[in-house]
Structures are given as structure tokens and as C-alpha cells.
Design a protein around this motif. Sequence first.
Motif, PDB file in Angstrom:
ATOM      1  N   ALA A  16       0.720  -1.272   0.233  1.00  0.00           N
ATOM      2  CA  ALA A  16       0.203  -0.048  -0.132  1.00  0.00           C
ATOM      3  C   ALA A  16       1.025   1.342  -0.020  1.00  0.00           C
ATOM      4  CB  ALA A  16      -1.007  -0.096   1.193  1.00  0.00           C
ATOM      5  N   PRO A  17       0.412   2.225  -0.754  1.00  0.00           N
ATOM      6  CA  PRO A  17       1.029   3.753  -0.573  1.00  0.00           C
ATOM      7  C   PRO A  17       1.434   4.217   0.916  1.00  0.00           C
ATOM      8  CG  PRO A  17      -0.859   3.766  -2.211  1.00  0.00           C
ATOM      9  CD  PRO A  17      -0.790   2.444  -1.258  1.00  0.00           C
ATOM     10  N   VAL A  18       2.463   4.430   1.022  1.00  0.00           N
ATOM     11  CA  VAL A  18       2.968   5.099   2.435  1.00  0.00           C
ATOM     12  C   VAL A  18       1.919   5.686   3.151  1.00  0.00           C
ATOM     13  CG1 VAL A  18       4.533   6.171   3.963  1.00  0.00           C
ATOM     14  CG2 VAL A  18       5.262   4.564   2.100  1.00  0.00           C
ATOM     15  N   ALA A  19       1.234   6.749   2.194  1.00  0.00           N
ATOM     16  CA  ALA A  19       0.450   7.745   2.804  1.00  0.00           C
ATOM     17  C   ALA A  19      -0.814   7.092   3.125  1.00  0.00           C
ATOM     18  CB  ALA A  19       0.034   8.929   1.790  1.00  0.00           C
ATOM     19  N   ARG A  20      -0.973   5.917   2.898  1.00  0.00           N
ATOM     20  CA  ARG A  20      -2.534   5.159   3.356  1.00  0.00           C
ATOM     21  C   ARG A  20      -2.238   4.197   4.384  1.00  0.00           C
ATOM     22  NH1 ARG A  20      -6.066   4.938  -2.127  1.00  0.00           N
ATOM     23  NH2 ARG A  20      -6.200   7.164  -2.542  1.00  0.00           N
ATOM     24  N   ARG A  21      -0.936   3.499   4.330  1.00  0.00           N
ATOM     25  CA  ARG A  21      -0.563   2.483   5.266  1.00  0.00           C
ATOM     26  C   ARG A  21      -1.232   2.509   6.461  1.00  0.00           C
ATOM     27  NH1 ARG A  21       5.029   0.896   4.029  1.00  0.00           N
ATOM     28  NH2 ARG A  21       4.325   0.983   1.896  1.00  0.00           N
ATOM     29  N   GLU A  22      -0.878   3.577   7.333  1.00  0.00           N
ATOM     30  CA  GLU A  22      -1.278   3.698   8.760  1.00  0.00           C
ATOM     31  C   GLU A  22      -2.946   3.523   8.748  1.00  0.00           C
ATOM     32  OE1 GLU A  22      -1.453   6.946  12.303  1.00  0.00           O
ATOM     33  OE2 GLU A  22       0.072   7.303  10.870  1.00  0.00           O
ATOM     34  N   ALA A  23      -3.723   4.201   7.840  1.00  0.00           N
ATOM     35  CA  ALA A  23      -5.053   4.122   7.980  1.00  0.00           C
ATOM     36  C   ALA A  23      -5.708   2.573   7.856  1.00  0.00           C
ATOM     37  CB  ALA A  23      -5.749   5.127   6.790  1.00  0.00           C
ATOM     38  N   LEU A  24      -5.065   2.092   6.743  1.00  0.00           N
ATOM     39  CA  LEU A  24      -5.180   0.751   6.358  1.00  0.00           C
ATOM     40  C   LEU A  24      -5.044  -0.328   7.434  1.00  0.00           C
ATOM     41  CD1 LEU A  24      -4.082   0.600   2.839  1.00  0.00           C
ATOM     42  CD2 LEU A  24      -6.288   0.384   3.485  1.00  0.00           C
ATOM     43  N   SER A  25      -3.938  -0.213   8.223  1.00  0.00           N
ATOM     44  CA  SER A  25      -3.592  -0.941   9.092  1.00  0.00           C
ATOM     45  C   SER A  25      -4.388  -0.612  10.551  1.00  0.00           C
ATOM     46  CB  SER A  25      -2.251  -0.371   9.744  1.00  0.00           C
ATOM     47  OG  SER A  25      -1.042  -0.818   8.796  1.00  0.00           O
ATOM     48  N   GLU A  26      -5.074   0.543  10.748  1.00  0.00           N
ATOM     49  CA  GLU A  26      -5.899   0.922  11.822  1.00  0.00           C
ATOM     50  C   GLU A  26      -7.320   0.080  11.308  1.00  0.00           C
ATOM     51  OE1 GLU A  26      -7.812   4.566  14.161  1.00  0.00           O
ATOM     52  OE2 GLU A  26      -5.920   5.036  12.810  1.00  0.00           O
ATOM     53  N   ILE A  27      -7.878   0.278  10.031  1.00  0.00           N
ATOM     54  CA  ILE A  27      -8.836  -0.522   9.656  1.00  0.00           C
ATOM     55  C   ILE A  27      -8.608  -1.869   9.872  1.00  0.00           C
ATOM     56  CG2 ILE A  27     -10.315  -1.288   7.645  1.00  0.00           C
ATOM     57  CD1 ILE A  27     -10.045   1.639   6.633  1.00  0.00           C
ATOM     58  N   ARG A  28      -7.599  -2.743   9.573  1.00  0.00           N
ATOM     59  CA  ARG A  28      -7.205  -3.695   9.985  1.00  0.00           C
ATOM     60  C   ARG A  28      -7.484  -4.173  11.462  1.00  0.00           C
ATOM     61  NH1 ARG A  28      -1.686  -7.220   9.298  1.00  0.00           N
ATOM     62  NH2 ARG A  28      -2.719  -9.400   9.280  1.00  0.00           N
ATOM     63  N   ALA A  29      -6.812  -3.244  12.321  1.00  0.00           N
ATOM     64  CA  ALA A  29      -6.762  -3.590  13.751  1.00  0.00           C
ATOM     65  C   ALA A  29      -8.301  -3.649  14.376  1.00  0.00           C
ATOM     66  CB  ALA A  29      -5.880  -2.627  14.475  1.00  0.00           C
ATOM     67  N   LEU A  30      -8.993  -2.643  13.771  1.00  0.00           N
ATOM     68  CA  LEU A  30     -10.521  -2.634  14.162  1.00  0.00           C
ATOM     69  C   LEU A  30     -11.200  -3.865  13.877  1.00  0.00           C
ATOM     70  CD1 LEU A  30     -12.307  -0.386  15.497  1.00  0.00           C
ATOM     71  CD2 LEU A  30     -12.734   0.546  13.221  1.00  0.00           C
ATOM     72  N   CYS A  31     -11.048  -4.269  12.817  1.00  0.00           N
ATOM     73  CA  CYS A  31     -11.592  -5.628  11.987  1.00  0.00           C
ATOM     74  C   CYS A  31     -11.154  -6.793  13.225  1.00  0.00           C
ATOM     75  CB  CYS A  31     -11.311  -5.821  10.427  1.00  0.00           C
ATOM     76  SG  CYS A  31     -11.909  -4.850   9.332  1.00  0.00           S
ATOM     77  N   ARG A  32      -9.726  -6.952  13.348  1.00  0.00           N
ATOM     78  CA  ARG A  32      -9.520  -8.110  14.065  1.00  0.00           C
ATOM     79  C   ARG A  32     -10.177  -7.844  15.433  1.00  0.00           C
ATOM     80  NH1 ARG A  32      -3.255  -8.877  12.782  1.00  0.00           N
ATOM     81  NH2 ARG A  32      -3.625 -11.000  12.876  1.00  0.00           N
ATOM     82  N   ALA A  33     -10.225  -6.722  15.989  1.00  0.00           N
ATOM     83  CA  ALA A  33     -10.702  -6.430  17.302  1.00  0.00           C
ATOM     84  C   ALA A  33     -12.292  -6.857  17.379  1.00  0.00           C
ATOM     85  CB  ALA A  33     -10.425  -5.042  17.663  1.00  0.00           C
ATOM     86  N   GLU A  34     -12.981  -6.306  16.475  1.00  0.00           N
ATOM     87  CA  GLU A  34     -14.580  -6.430  16.596  1.00  0.00           C
ATOM     88  C   GLU A  34     -15.174  -7.623  15.984  1.00  0.00           C
ATOM     89  OE1 GLU A  34     -15.908  -4.439  18.420  1.00  0.00           O
ATOM     90  OE2 GLU A  34     -14.451  -2.876  18.529  1.00  0.00           O
ATOM     91  N   LEU A  35     -14.474  -8.230  15.090  1.00  0.00           N
ATOM     92  CA  LEU A  35     -14.915  -9.527  14.279  1.00  0.00           C
ATOM     93  C   LEU A  35     -14.255 -10.888  15.147  1.00  0.00           C
ATOM     94  CD1 LEU A  35     -14.759  -7.934  10.639  1.00  0.00           C
ATOM     95  CD2 LEU A  35     -16.855  -8.106  12.249  1.00  0.00           C
TER      96      LEU A  35
END
Length: 121
Positions: A16-35
Motif C-alpha cells: 500500500a502507498p505509504v500515505a495510506r498504510r497507517e489508515a489501512l492498518s488501523e482498519i485492519r486492527a479494528l476488524c480484528r478487534a471487533e470481528l
Amino acid sequence: MVRSSAADVDGYLAEAPVARREALSEIRALCRAELAGFDEVMAHGMPAYQRDGTAEIAFACQQQYISVYLLRTDVRDAFARRLAGHDMGKGCLRFRRADAIDFDLLRDLLRATAVTRGQIC
């Protein structure tokens, strides 16, 4: 990065582009926590979260936006008012800027997905 050939989500995020990597990682962490009870897989070139072999949530880094795929019609219908002000496709919530992602809304959508079962679009 419309469709990735990464073997796993770690590889997807690394591409992923560096500028979006943090947001994508946060979405992933949220998915892993809630699902809880969902499996994290790569499906159709993007990270997806499936229960009993059926994907219910996915996300992707598209050329012009970050998308979150809400594959349950009942959840989308239940959140119609909160989703009304957002850029939506048939089953896709789009965020044109990483800093504009509504993580509170995403958390609520994920929680609603996790606690119920419903029709996949």
C-alpha cells in the motif's frame, strides 16, 4: 493498488502507498478487534473477514480512495441514516482521504456485523 496479488494481509499492507498504510492498518486492527470468530483472508485481491467461509467485510486501497465493503444488506439498511452523508456504492463505503475515515462509524458497523447474521449482497 486496485487488485493485489499479495498472499496475505501483511503483504497487502506492505504494498500500500505509504500515505495510506497507517489508515489501512488501523482498519485492519479494528476488524480484528471487533470481528471475533471471523477469519482474516485475502479474497478478490483485498483483505476480507469471513465467517463460516463467507466474506462479510472487506477493505481495499483503491486508486482514488480507501473502500470498506459492507457485504451484509441488513447492516447497511440498519445504518442507512448514518451512512447517508458518506460516499457509498452498492456495498462499498468510500473515503477519499485517509484522515476522513470515520472510525467510530466503522466500529459500529463491524459490531453490528459480528453480533448478527444476515443476507450477503
